[in-house]
Design an enzyme around this catalytic site. Structure first.
Site, PDB file in Angstrom:
ATOM      1  N   CYS A   2       0.828  -1.187   0.000  1.00 44.35           N
ATOM      2  CA  CYS A   2       0.000   0.000   0.000  1.00 44.35           C
ATOM      3  C   CYS A   2       0.867   1.244   0.000  1.00 44.35           C
ATOM      4  O   CYS A   2       2.081   1.181  -0.110  1.00 44.35           O
ATOM      5  CB  CYS A   2      -0.908  -0.003   1.232  1.00 44.35           C
ATOM      6  SG  CYS A   2      -1.799  -1.565   1.486  1.00 44.35           S
ATOM      7  N   ARG A  52      -4.943   1.469  -0.186  1.00 47.28           N
ATOM      8  CA  ARG A  52      -4.781   0.039   0.038  1.00 47.28           C
ATOM      9  C   ARG A  52      -4.796  -0.768  -1.253  1.00 47.28           C
ATOM     10  O   ARG A  52      -5.643  -0.573  -2.118  1.00 47.28           O
ATOM     11  CB  ARG A  52      -5.906  -0.485   0.950  1.00 47.28           C
ATOM     12  CG  ARG A  52      -5.727  -1.956   1.324  1.00 47.28           C
ATOM     13  CD  ARG A  52      -6.911  -2.498   2.089  1.00 47.28           C
ATOM     14  NE  ARG A  52      -6.671  -3.877   2.514  1.00 47.28           N
ATOM     15  CZ  ARG A  52      -7.632  -4.724   2.900  1.00 47.28           C
ATOM     16  NH1 ARG A  52      -8.896  -4.321   2.934  1.00 47.28           N
ATOM     17  NH2 ARG A  52      -7.327  -5.957   3.263  1.00 47.28           N
ATOM     18  N   SER A  54      -5.347  -4.524  -1.724  1.00 48.79           N
ATOM     19  CA  SER A  54      -5.826  -5.621  -0.878  1.00 48.79           C
ATOM     20  C   SER A  54      -5.212  -6.949  -1.311  1.00 48.79           C
ATOM     21  O   SER A  54      -5.415  -7.392  -2.446  1.00 48.79           O
ATOM     22  CB  SER A  54      -7.351  -5.710  -0.962  1.00 48.79           C
ATOM     23  OG  SER A  54      -7.937  -4.461  -0.663  1.00 48.79           O
ATOM     24  N   GLU A  83       4.013  -6.657   3.899  1.00 48.11           N
ATOM     25  CA  GLU A  83       3.400  -7.915   4.315  1.00 48.11           C
ATOM     26  C   GLU A  83       4.238  -8.532   5.426  1.00 48.11           C
ATOM     27  O   GLU A  83       5.477  -8.505   5.357  1.00 48.11           O
ATOM     28  CB  GLU A  83       3.317  -8.921   3.156  1.00 48.11           C
ATOM     29  CG  GLU A  83       2.572  -8.445   1.921  1.00 48.11           C
ATOM     30  CD  GLU A  83       1.072  -8.330   2.099  1.00 48.11           C
ATOM     31  OE1 GLU A  83       0.566  -8.737   3.176  1.00 48.11           O
ATOM     32  OE2 GLU A  83       0.405  -7.825   1.182  1.00 48.11           O
ATOM     33  N   ASP A 107      -2.615  -9.193   8.740  1.00 46.71           N
ATOM     34  CA  ASP A 107      -1.319  -9.090   9.404  1.00 46.71           C
ATOM     35  C   ASP A 107      -1.110  -7.758  10.114  1.00 46.71           C
ATOM     36  O   ASP A 107      -0.212  -7.636  10.935  1.00 46.71           O
ATOM     37  CB  ASP A 107      -0.187  -9.329   8.401  1.00 46.71           C
ATOM     38  CG  ASP A 107      -0.287  -8.447   7.159  1.00 46.71           C
ATOM     39  OD1 ASP A 107      -1.326  -7.795   6.956  1.00 46.71           O
ATOM     40  OD2 ASP A 107       0.671  -8.438   6.378  1.00 46.71           O
TER      41      ASP A 107
END
Length: 643
Positions: A2, A52, A54, A83, A107
């Site tokens: 993002c 974002r 996704s 991530e 996460d």
């Protein structure tokens, strides 16, 4: 994956509706990083903006994300880029040991809960790529951090009006007015860029904007300058192989890579892989096939014979059973994309390979939302040919330093290109003097002729001296690897990987750059990295059962770009002439000197291709971000649909 933005006001200022609008507008400039969902949040001191893309827990895990313990359930607000691949294990541990509860399946909450319970020690527990800003509403503190290797970027600027933090520099440029940030050009950073072909961390070309370094975190309070702390201190501590037990060490490499790729395959969207035809990307793709037999791989090439990895990549894809997609780039496409590419970069990076990376990322995004790639293997396992230099210069180690210096002086009058001249010169220098990463385009004499503001005291030692001090006593290859971890890797390799994929709303993951993989690689002794005939010796042995034989010992090529030829004729030569003629960067670059270089290169008298590319990309950057005379055609996010 993002784009984040945070603005923390001065101690005496409150967040106004105008400031919220300014942050929202600035965040929109990086909508390509996250076209799926924008978001903002603010309180009296801070504004957080977010875009974002996704990937995990698509229906939930919205950001800015709020989390807290039961007694203060909304204490923290997070904006996070990246991530965390071990988030499932972290969530399980936090729930079992601390009773942590989670409202999502993503996460992001694992980061916040880990920070709440473990403090800054949590950063060393995160296995992944990340840059985040975490606002503590109780303590009124903004906590920012980057992953150990610098896979994800984070820019910072502080002025009388406040501190801004963001994934892209262009957003901070937009907020420089409210913050009162100095946007003058840093001439020292310009000289560093010209030498290195990238701007080294923590610098940027604007004096008032800096980057949080890899493996570091910053604590920011209203009205105060950020307090920066390094938490990751990499060490290459060789452990000799035990005779007769070499295979166990190779098996250890294989096992940790298999585990890393398995973790990096975690996603709720389709995952593909880049495939350049070399051992690193082929190994990652082959291991990924074990988790997704329908894996799609991608490569790129050019309309010029001898400048393409396409045939080898196709053969590799066939050998591992992957479906393969190829993108061929024409010179016209190459030139037309340059303004857009430099706009996405934020800072100039004079690596031509980022152009094909941009095109293959755009092609890949038509098919997948995440790709795996092989970046980092060379730095961790000893993959660059120049790492063999200590072997070729070994004889000089037995000579007294005055004798070595004399040989260096004797080499100066010899004609350029004469056999032995370069060897004598390099042998006369210490490692600290001759090596500062994988790029050197200009000699000091050439720099002096090209930069009107050249200063002899602005040298590569500004960047490398402290790094060499840290690695004192290590073997020479380990010291070179250490330099590259902090220079070439995070300044060039990871910048182009992040910027070119994010330009196309594509997430790139790099399984080699994993803390567990680094722990294994860092223990390899000199002779398991470099021999007189090969590089990455131990990695090649470990990958023998995984990588096709035709790839196992191929020389490193990456995505080769024919700029040497294109700058002598055709579209790229025309573009170079037009760029020099229109440039207003004459106070920073001697345009007449560049013109002479181009004339010499075009005639074939000299090969100035890398030097020309370095200054031409700077001129284009200057035209876009300083002169505002070039406005790239930037489209809306290319593929806003879920894949």
């Amino acid at each position: 994956m993002c784009g984040l933005l945070a603005y923390l006001t001065d101690r005496w200022a409150d967040v106004s509706p105008e400031l919220v609008d300014a942050v929202s507008g600035a965040a929109h400039l990086m909508r390509h990083r996250g076209p799926d969902e924008p978001g903002t949040w603010s309180d009296g001191d801070v504004v957080l903006g977010f875009n974002r893309l996704s990937i995990i827990d698509i229906a939930h895990s919205h950001q800015p994300l709020r989390w807290g313990p039961p007694e203060t359930p909304d204490r923290y607000v997070l904006v996070f880029n990246g991530e965390i691949y071990n988030y499932l294990e972290l969530r399980e541990e936090l729930a079992a040991e601390h009773g942590a509860s989670f409202a999502t399946d993503g996460d992001g909450e694992a980061i916040v809960a880990a920070f709440h319970h473990w403090g800054t020690a949590a950063l060393s527990r995160l296995r992944g790529m990340f840059a985040f800003a975490l606002w503590d509403t109780a303590e009124r503190v903004l906590f920012c951090a980057r992953d150990p290797f610098g896979i994800k970027p984070l820019y910072m600027s502080t002025g009388p009006g406040g501190t801004a933090v963001g994934s892209e520099k262009k957003c901070l440029l937009e907020l420089a007015g409210p913050a009162g940030v100095d946007l003058g050009i840093d001439e020292r950073a310009v000289q560093h860029y010209t030498v290195l072909q990238y701007v080294p961390e923590p610098e940027s070309l604007h004096r008032g904007i800096r980057r949080l370094e890899s493996g570091s975190y910053a604590t920011v309070r209203p009205g105060e300058a950020p307090e920066v702390t390094r938490y990751f201190h990499p060490k290459f501590a060789a452990v000799p192989f035990v005779a007769g037990r070499e295979q166990s060490r190779y098996d250890e490499i294989t096992a940790v890579l298999e585990d890393s790729v398995a973790k990096h395959m975690r996603a709720d969207v389709t995952v593909g892989a880049f495939l350049s035809g070399g051992i690193d990307s082929t190994a990652i793709a082959a291991l990924a096939m074990r988790h997704n037999p329908r894996l799609i791989t991608f490569t790129t090439g050019f309309e010029r014979e001898g400048f393409s990895e396409v045939d080898v990549a196709v053969a590799s894809a066939e050998a591992i059973g992957a479906r393969h997609v190829t993108k061929v780039v024409s010179p016209a496409e190459f030139v037309a994309a340059l303004p857009e590419i430099v706009w996405y970069l934020d800072e100039p990076v004079a690596d031509p390979a980022l152009v094909p990376l941009f095109f293959i990322a755009r092609e890949a995004r038509k098919h997948v939302k995440v790709v795996l790639s092989g970046e980092g293997a060379d730095e961790l396992f000893g993959g660059y040919t120049i790492y063999r230099e200590p072997l070729s210069l070994k004889a000089f180690d037995y000579l007294p330093q005055p004798v070595r210096r004399s040989l260096g002086k004797a080499s100066k009058p010899l004609p350029d290109g004469m056999r032995g001249k370069s060897l004598l010169h390099r042998g006369s220098l210490t490692l600290e003097e001759r090596y500062y990463g994988n790029a050197r385009s200009f000699s000091d004499e050439q720099l002096r002729a090209t930069l009107p503001g050249f200063r002899a005291d602005w040298t590569h030692t500004d960047v490398t001296a402290a790094l060499y001090a840290t690695s004192d006593g290590w073997d020479p290859v380990a010291r070179m690897q250490h330099i590259d971890l902090f220079t070439w890797l995070r300044g060039d390799i990871l910048v182009k990987a992040d910027k070119m994929t994010m330009a196309n709303s594509l997430e790139l993951r790099v399984p080699f750059l994993d803390p567990e993989v680094f722990a294994v690689a860092s223990r390899l002794p000199f002779d398991q990295k470099i021999t007189r005939t090969t590089t990455k010796y131990a990695l090649r042995r470990a990958l023998e059962p995984i990588v096709p034989a035709h790839v196992l010992n191929r020389p490193k090529l990456g995505f080769p770009v024919p700029i040497r030829h294109w700058l002598r004729a055709g579209e790229l030569l025309d573009w170079a002439n037009e760029t020099i003629a229109a440039s207003q960067a004459g106070d920073l670059i001697d345009l007449a000197a560049v013109r002479r270089m181009l004339d010499e290169h075009r005639s074939g008298a000299s090969d100035h291709s890398r030097r020309l590319w370095t200054v031409l990309i700077f001129m284009l950057w200057h035209a876009i971000f300083v002169e505002r005379s070039v406005t790239p055609l930037i489209s809306e996010p290319h593929y806003p649909v879920q894949l």
